[in-house]
Motif scaffolding. Sequence first.
Motif, PDB file in Angstrom:
ATOM      1  N   SER A 103       0.840  -1.194   0.000  1.00 62.13           N
ATOM      2  CA  SER A 103       0.000   0.000   0.000  1.00 62.13           C
ATOM      3  C   SER A 103       0.875   1.244   0.000  1.00 62.13           C
ATOM      4  O   SER A 103       1.803   1.373   0.811  1.00 62.13           O
ATOM      5  N   PHE A 104       0.562   2.171  -0.886  1.00 63.35           N
ATOM      6  CA  PHE A 104       1.400   3.361  -1.063  1.00 63.35           C
ATOM      7  C   PHE A 104       0.563   4.612  -0.862  1.00 63.35           C
ATOM      8  O   PHE A 104      -0.594   4.677  -1.276  1.00 63.35           O
ATOM      9  N   ARG A 105       1.168   5.613  -0.231  1.00 62.30           N
ATOM     10  CA  ARG A 105       0.483   6.895  -0.088  1.00 62.30           C
ATOM     11  C   ARG A 105       1.496   8.027  -0.105  1.00 62.30           C
ATOM     12  O   ARG A 105       2.689   7.833   0.185  1.00 62.30           O
ATOM     13  N   LEU A 106       1.016   9.210  -0.452  1.00 63.39           N
ATOM     14  CA  LEU A 106       1.815  10.425  -0.430  1.00 63.39           C
ATOM     15  C   LEU A 106       1.550  11.169   0.875  1.00 63.39           C
ATOM     16  O   LEU A 106       0.387  11.383   1.248  1.00 63.39           O
ATOM     17  N   VAL A 107       2.600  11.554   1.564  1.00 62.23           N
ATOM     18  CA  VAL A 107       2.493  12.279   2.830  1.00 62.23           C
ATOM     19  C   VAL A 107       3.288  13.577   2.701  1.00 62.23           C
ATOM     20  O   VAL A 107       4.513  13.528   2.549  1.00 62.23           O
ATOM     21  N   PRO A 108       2.639  14.747   2.720  1.00 62.36           N
ATOM     22  CA  PRO A 108       3.382  16.002   2.608  1.00 62.36           C
ATOM     23  C   PRO A 108       4.516  16.093   3.621  1.00 62.36           C
ATOM     24  O   PRO A 108       4.380  15.694   4.784  1.00 62.36           O
ATOM     25  N   VAL A 109       5.635  16.612   3.162  1.00 63.14           N
ATOM     26  CA  VAL A 109       6.838  16.716   3.993  1.00 63.14           C
ATOM     27  C   VAL A 109       6.603  17.685   5.138  1.00 63.14           C
ATOM     28  O   VAL A 109       6.032  18.770   4.957  1.00 63.14           O
ATOM     29  N   ARG A 110       7.059  17.286   6.316  1.00 60.01           N
ATOM     30  CA  ARG A 110       7.107  18.154   7.483  1.00 60.01           C
ATOM     31  C   ARG A 110       8.581  18.319   7.829  1.00 60.01           C
ATOM     32  O   ARG A 110       9.235  17.360   8.249  1.00 60.01           O
ATOM     33  N   PRO A 111       9.129  19.508   7.677  1.00 55.21           N
ATOM     34  CA  PRO A 111      10.572  19.676   7.821  1.00 55.21           C
ATOM     35  C   PRO A 111      11.144  19.190   9.144  1.00 55.21           C
ATOM     36  O   PRO A 111      12.194  18.539   9.161  1.00 55.21           O
ATOM     37  N   GLY A 112      10.482  19.499  10.258  1.00 58.28           N
ATOM     38  CA  GLY A 112      11.026  19.096  11.543  1.00 58.28           C
ATOM     39  C   GLY A 112      11.146  17.600  11.707  1.00 58.28           C
ATOM     40  O   GLY A 112      11.977  17.110  12.471  1.00 58.28           O
ATOM     41  N   ARG A 113      10.321  16.869  10.980  1.00 58.83           N
ATOM     42  CA  ARG A 113      10.341  15.409  11.049  1.00 58.83           C
ATOM     43  C   ARG A 113      11.196  14.782   9.964  1.00 58.83           C
ATOM     44  O   ARG A 113      11.888  13.787  10.203  1.00 58.83           O
ATOM     45  N   ASP A 114      11.186  15.356   8.782  1.00 55.49           N
ATOM     46  CA  ASP A 114      11.659  14.654   7.600  1.00 55.49           C
ATOM     47  C   ASP A 114      12.995  15.111   7.044  1.00 55.49           C
ATOM     48  O   ASP A 114      13.591  14.411   6.211  1.00 55.49           O
ATOM     49  N   LEU A 115      13.507  16.268   7.451  1.00 52.70           N
ATOM     50  CA  LEU A 115      14.727  16.787   6.831  1.00 52.70           C
ATOM     51  C   LEU A 115      15.937  15.864   6.976  1.00 52.70           C
ATOM     52  O   LEU A 115      16.708  15.710   6.019  1.00 52.70           O
ATOM     53  N   PRO A 116      16.174  15.242   8.131  1.00 50.77           N
ATOM     54  CA  PRO A 116      17.342  14.355   8.203  1.00 50.77           C
ATOM     55  C   PRO A 116      17.288  13.221   7.186  1.00 50.77           C
ATOM     56  O   PRO A 116      18.301  12.895   6.547  1.00 50.77           O
ATOM     57  N   LEU A 117      16.105  12.622   7.013  1.00 47.73           N
ATOM     58  CA  LEU A 117      15.958  11.534   6.052  1.00 47.73           C
ATOM     59  C   LEU A 117      16.169  12.045   4.632  1.00 47.73           C
ATOM     60  O   LEU A 117      16.906  11.437   3.837  1.00 47.73           O
ATOM     61  N   LEU A 118      15.543  13.166   4.287  1.00 48.75           N
ATOM     62  CA  LEU A 118      15.687  13.708   2.940  1.00 48.75           C
ATOM     63  C   LEU A 118      17.135  14.095   2.656  1.00 48.75           C
ATOM     64  O   LEU A 118      17.644  13.884   1.546  1.00 48.75           O
ATOM     65  N   THR A 119      17.808  14.669   3.642  1.00 43.40           N
ATOM     66  CA  THR A 119      19.205  15.058   3.455  1.00 43.40           C
ATOM     67  C   THR A 119      20.078  13.839   3.189  1.00 43.40           C
ATOM     68  O   THR A 119      20.975  13.873   2.332  1.00 43.40           O
ATOM     69  N   ARG A 120      19.831  12.765   3.895  1.00 48.99           N
ATOM     70  CA  ARG A 120      20.597  11.530   3.659  1.00 48.99           C
ATOM     71  C   ARG A 120      20.387  11.031   2.241  1.00 48.99           C
ATOM     72  O   ARG A 120      21.341  10.650   1.555  1.00 48.99           O
ATOM     73  N   TRP A 121      19.142  11.067   1.774  1.00 52.61           N
ATOM     74  CA  TRP A 121      18.868  10.629   0.402  1.00 52.61           C
ATOM     75  C   TRP A 121      19.554  11.547  -0.603  1.00 52.61           C
ATOM     76  O   TRP A 121      20.115  11.078  -1.595  1.00 52.61           O
ATOM     77  N   MET A 122      19.500  12.854  -0.390  1.00 52.38           N
ATOM     78  CA  MET A 122      20.090  13.790  -1.342  1.00 52.38           C
ATOM     79  C   MET A 122      21.599  13.647  -1.433  1.00 52.38           C
ATOM     80  O   MET A 122      22.206  14.040  -2.441  1.00 52.38           O
ATOM     81  N   ASN A 123      22.223  13.084  -0.416  1.00 52.10           N
ATOM     82  CA  ASN A 123      23.669  12.889  -0.429  1.00 52.10           C
ATOM     83  C   ASN A 123      24.086  11.527  -0.973  1.00 52.10           C
ATOM     84  O   ASN A 123      25.288  11.231  -1.020  1.00 52.10           O
ATOM     85  N   ASP A 124      23.123  10.711  -1.377  1.00 44.74           N
ATOM     86  CA  ASP A 124      23.445   9.483  -2.089  1.00 44.74           C
ATOM     87  C   ASP A 124      23.996   9.877  -3.462  1.00 44.74           C
ATOM     88  O   ASP A 124      23.365  10.645  -4.185  1.00 44.74           O
ATOM     89  N   PRO A 125      25.163   9.386  -3.858  1.00 42.57           N
ATOM     90  CA  PRO A 125      25.755   9.804  -5.139  1.00 42.57           C
ATOM     91  C   PRO A 125      24.825   9.615  -6.332  1.00 42.57           C
ATOM     92  O   PRO A 125      24.799  10.460  -7.240  1.00 42.57           O
ATOM     93  N   ALA A 126      24.054   8.520  -6.349  1.00 42.00           N
ATOM     94  CA  ALA A 126      23.157   8.273  -7.484  1.00 42.00           C
ATOM     95  C   ALA A 126      22.056   9.320  -7.554  1.00 42.00           C
ATOM     96  O   ALA A 126      21.589   9.679  -8.644  1.00 42.00           O
ATOM     97  N   VAL A 127      21.616   9.808  -6.410  1.00 41.44           N
ATOM     98  CA  VAL A 127      20.592  10.864  -6.365  1.00 41.44           C
ATOM     99  C   VAL A 127      21.215  12.224  -6.654  1.00 41.44           C
ATOM    100  O   VAL A 127      20.697  13.014  -7.454  1.00 41.44           O
ATOM    101  N   ALA A 128      22.360  12.498  -6.016  1.00 47.29           N
ATOM    102  CA  ALA A 128      23.003  13.799  -6.156  1.00 47.29           C
ATOM    103  C   ALA A 128      23.388  14.104  -7.598  1.00 47.29           C
ATOM    104  O   ALA A 128      23.410  15.273  -8.007  1.00 47.29           O
ATOM    105  N   ALA A 129      23.657  13.070  -8.387  1.00 46.14           N
ATOM    106  CA  ALA A 129      24.063  13.279  -9.774  1.00 46.14           C
ATOM    107  C   ALA A 129      23.000  14.009 -10.578  1.00 46.14           C
ATOM    108  O   ALA A 129      23.309  14.729 -11.533  1.00 46.14           O
ATOM    109  N   PHE A 130      21.728  13.845 -10.193  1.00 45.25           N
ATOM    110  CA  PHE A 130      20.650  14.478 -10.946  1.00 45.25           C
ATOM    111  C   PHE A 130      19.918  15.558 -10.155  1.00 45.25           C
ATOM    112  O   PHE A 130      19.446  16.540 -10.730  1.00 45.25           O
TER     113      PHE A 130
END
Length: 274
Positions: A103-130
């Motif tokens: 089951s999949f759903r979209l949950v709007p980002v809440r910065p205080g909760r989600d920024l550490p996770l998003l930052t980790r993803w953005m620093n993945d080389p495969a993600v950062a390349a684009f």
Amino acid sequence: MSIHPDHRHDLGTTPADHPSAEPTGDDTLDLRVDDLVALLTGGRRGTVPDTVPGTDLGTDLGTDAGTDRSAGPHPDTAVDSRLDGDLLDSVASWAPADTRFGSFRLVPVRPGRDLPLLTRWMNDPAVAAFWELAGPETVTADHVRAQHEGDGRSVPCLGVLDSTPMSYFEIYRADLDPLARAYPARPHDTGIHLLLGGVADRGRGVGTALLRAVADLVLDHRPRCTRVVAEPDIRNTPSVSAFLSAGFRYAAEIDLPDKRAALMIRDRALRHVL
């Protein structure tokens, strides 16, 4: 898989199996009066709180039953309300979608909760390349804040699969985006940006399943939208392939400020055919 939203890539070469195509002039950008009014009167919806208490996403996706509301709305609720204007028909209220992976759903980002996770993803080389958002948390925070403080034309979301956040989506009004200058946009064209956070979710069809699910959610909940669009970097072959497998058609190659992109379109009229 990653699809960058800000069109800041180096130009790629044109694959031999995708000759350049010029968009036709059949479509026109004809904004509805209510859209123009929303843009002019919606204004800034305030800033996102910098210190929202961290919460467990698995337990924070439901209602706020039992919360004391005497002191006013919960900060996270205020964030959600700013993300759910008429421009995108209340993304936070969209029902979950069934996929072959769960089951999949979209949950709007809440910065205080989600920024550490998003930052980790953005620093993945495969993600950062684009996405080009590698760096400290402030880089990701600025990117998300620009959407939160905007007029509601773009909503940043976590993609949650069986209660686990595993992807990042941006659902945006393509007809109100600079992208509309590069192709013959139609009113209410809705765009998708996507990245898969975990390496284990890449290369096994998850991206295709989520793209199809999110396109269906857009078409189910945005009745005035006739097309879902995307513009992956033409060099990002896995992303282009995933869109094709998800029922999108390759419409053209378009030049954006810092990349050559594949314009991918999923038509409402063909959603049950492709």
